[in-house]
Design an enzyme around this catalytic site. Structure first.
Site, PDB file in Angstrom:
ATOM      1  N   HIS A 433       0.826  -1.211   0.000  1.00 25.19           N
ATOM      2  CA  HIS A 433       0.000   0.000   0.000  1.00 25.19           C
ATOM      3  C   HIS A 433       0.860   1.260   0.000  1.00 25.19           C
ATOM      4  CE1 HIS A 433       0.543   1.040   4.323  1.00 25.19           C
ATOM      5  NE2 HIS A 433       0.593  -0.268   4.514  1.00 25.19           N
ATOM      6  N   CYS A 452       2.611  -5.017   6.946  1.00 23.06           N
ATOM      7  CA  CYS A 452       2.371  -4.776   5.525  1.00 23.06           C
ATOM      8  C   CYS A 452       3.537  -4.011   4.898  1.00 23.06           C
ATOM      9  CB  CYS A 452       1.067  -4.009   5.328  1.00 23.06           C
ATOM     10  SG  CYS A 452      -0.413  -5.006   5.648  1.00 23.06           S
TER      11      CYS A 452
END
Length: 537
Positions: A433, A452
């Site tokens: 992301h 992440c």
């Protein structure tokens, strides 16, 4: 032994049929059933299965009863014959194991039973007459044994090196090859344990189908090709393994001073000579070679080497994008994994994971519930209804493992996910992301996230993928400006590999990286006569 015979049964059934048609009998239907079931059997001189009392038999016609009785007898015979076959096979295998143990002498086998069965099934013929197949296998097995993933395999290799030519050595080769075949076929799905939790690997027999395929190649004279097909095609793996055989485990070799690229895009340290700290560098290189074997050639897909803090996107063998990334910090590590991109989300909201909610956000809300408004957090109850953050006593959840609320951050420039999210199936809810805080990418140590992967060039990556999905640049900008959450499915095949490699060879140079998760700290130093290895390959 006397098998179950049909004659007494047939006679009994015949008498029953006569009795049923005689007008002088008073036998009831129930008595008839009893008479049929309790058929006397021929005395047995050896143990067999008990006669089968079939409740269906008395309800059938005489002809059907005959057929049914024959079927039941065949079943009993078949079960007995199969048991006899099983016992005979077990006897032969035990004898074969004894013969194999006598042949190999004091050497220990990793997979004694499976190895013995291979020789039993092939009349104890040698399996390693192809010298090129032998050399290729020993090269791969030596690289595996040197890695420390399997101390037992290192001992097995040393036994082969110490054994002169002959059937005993052939058997030791087969035993180790079965170990290697199992490892090769299963390392991909067990990488997180075997390669990053040293000591967890244990030799096991490969599948019967895999063994049969190998034996077939031996008999057809193609065992060399069979072994070659097990070698990873990744050129970096091959270069790294090749360098191992130019080294000695205990050598002390000078190195160049660590250097960094001007833009700090490359976090690895290239070393012109082989090993920075002699022995430890050899074993580190050997272990990382095994970690590389689960990575395919760099032709298509997204590749993130976690300790390098770099992302590489390849299309048709060409580097389409390179970007700095931020990975998970030590206590929330980014996992080694393989997945595929499924879609790109433009203007993504952030559904806060439970772990981050309980560990990070609840303590902040307990101190100041007003941060929910400033960070665009929406508090939702179990029914999905919005809750005023000031109406909740957050202090009571400070030590709770779960709370009856979930938090969603609205899409926007300040969203934790930034303007783009790249989804991929993951049991750990891991994805790529964007981030609103691009200043962090200037740091050298970028193990900062909760697991992440944050991508510095997320906009460029999204543009490439959205173009493949049929979006124009104008549409991308229009959707961004709308701040409306919009998803686009990935059309091309885009595998994602998150891996952890701290030492490798590429273009003739050895590269090293900081061991940010301390996964290289306990590499065992195996006892292998490396000069003997080099001599036999």
């Amino acid at each position: 032994m006397n098998k179950i015979k049909l004659l007494p049964l047939m006679m009994a059934l015949s008498s029953v049929a006569i009795a049923e048609t005689s007008s002088q009998t008073n036998m009831s239907a129930e008595q008839t059933s009893t008479a049929v079931v309790n058929v006397p059997t021929v005395p047995q001189t050896a143990p067999v299965s008990q006669p089968i009392h079939d409740g269906v038999l008395p309800q059938l016609s005489f002809e059907a009863q005959q057929a049914r009785a024959a079927e039941l007898s065949k079943r009993a015979d078949y079960a007995y014959e199969q048991e006899q076959i099983r016992q005979e096979q077990a006897r032969k295998l035990a004898a074969a194991e004894q013969k194999v143990k006598q042949t190999v002498g004091n050497n220990d086998l990793l997979l004694s039973s499976t190895t013995s069965k291979v020789y039993l099934d092939n009349d104890f013929s040698p399996m390693w007459n192809d010298k090129s197949a032998t050399r290729q296998f020993l090269k791969e097995y030596a690289a595996f044994a040197a890695s420390g993933v399997s101390p037992k395999s290192a001992k097995a290799l040393q036994q082969i090196l110490n054994q002169p030519e002959g059937l005993a050595r052939d058997m030791l080769l087969t035993d180790s090859f079965l170990d290697y075949l199992y490892y090769n076929k299963n390392v991909y799905r067990n990488a997180n344990n075997w390669l990053y939790n040293l000591g967890s690997y244990s030799p096991k027999a490969p599948s019967g189908e895999q063994i049969a395929s190998w034996v077939k190649s031996v008999k057809s004279g193609s065992s060399g090709q069979f072994v070659a097909n097990l070698v990873p095609r990744n050129h970096i793996y091959q270069e790294t393994v090749q360098r191992l055989f130019a080294m000695s485990p205990g050598a002390s070799i000078s190195t160049k001073k660590a250097t960094k690229g001007k833009s700090k895009n490359v976090a690895a340290t290239p070393v012109d000579e082989v090993a920075a700290t002699g022995s430890s560098s050899f074993y580190k290189l050997a272990l990382n070679a095994q970690r590389l074997r689960i990575i395919p050639s760099f032709n298509n897909g997204i590749f993130v080497n976690i300790p390098s803090y770099q992302l590489y996107y390849f299309r048709d063998g060409q580097l389409a994008l390179q970007s700095k990334v931020i990975v998970g910090r030590e206590d929330r590590r980014t996992p080694v994994m393989y997945s595929k991109l499924s879609n790109v989300v433009v203007n993504p909201p952030w559904n806060v994971p439970t772990s981050i909610l309980t560990k990070d956000i609840v303590p902040k809300l307990a101190r100041n519930p007003g941060i929910a408004d400033s960070l665009s957090y929406e508090i939702l109850d179990g029914s999905g209804n919005k809750v005023n953050p000031r109406s909740v006593n957050w202090s009571q959840y400070l030590n709770a493992k779960s709370i009856p609320y979930r938090i969603r951050q609205k899409a926007g420039d300040d969203s934790a996910l930034g303007r783009y999210k790249f989804n991929m199936p993951s049991s750990d809810a891991i994805y790529l992301h964007d981030t609103p805080n691009h200043g962090l990418f200037s740091r050298t140590d970028r193990a900062l996230s909760s697991g992440c992967v944050r991508v510095a060039k997320s906009s460029e990556l999204a543009s490439i993928l959205l173009k493949e999905a049929g979006w124009s640049a104008e549409k991308q900008q229009s959707v961004l400006a709308s701040k409306k959450t919009t998803s686009a499915n990935i059309r091309s095949d885009n595998p994602v590999y998150l891996y952890y490699v701290t030492s490798w060879v590429e273009g003739g140079k050895v590269y090293t990286l900081p061991d940010i998760y301390k996964l290289d700290n306990s590499i065992p130093k195996t006892s292998i006569s490396w000069n003997k290895v080099k001599n036999v390959i």
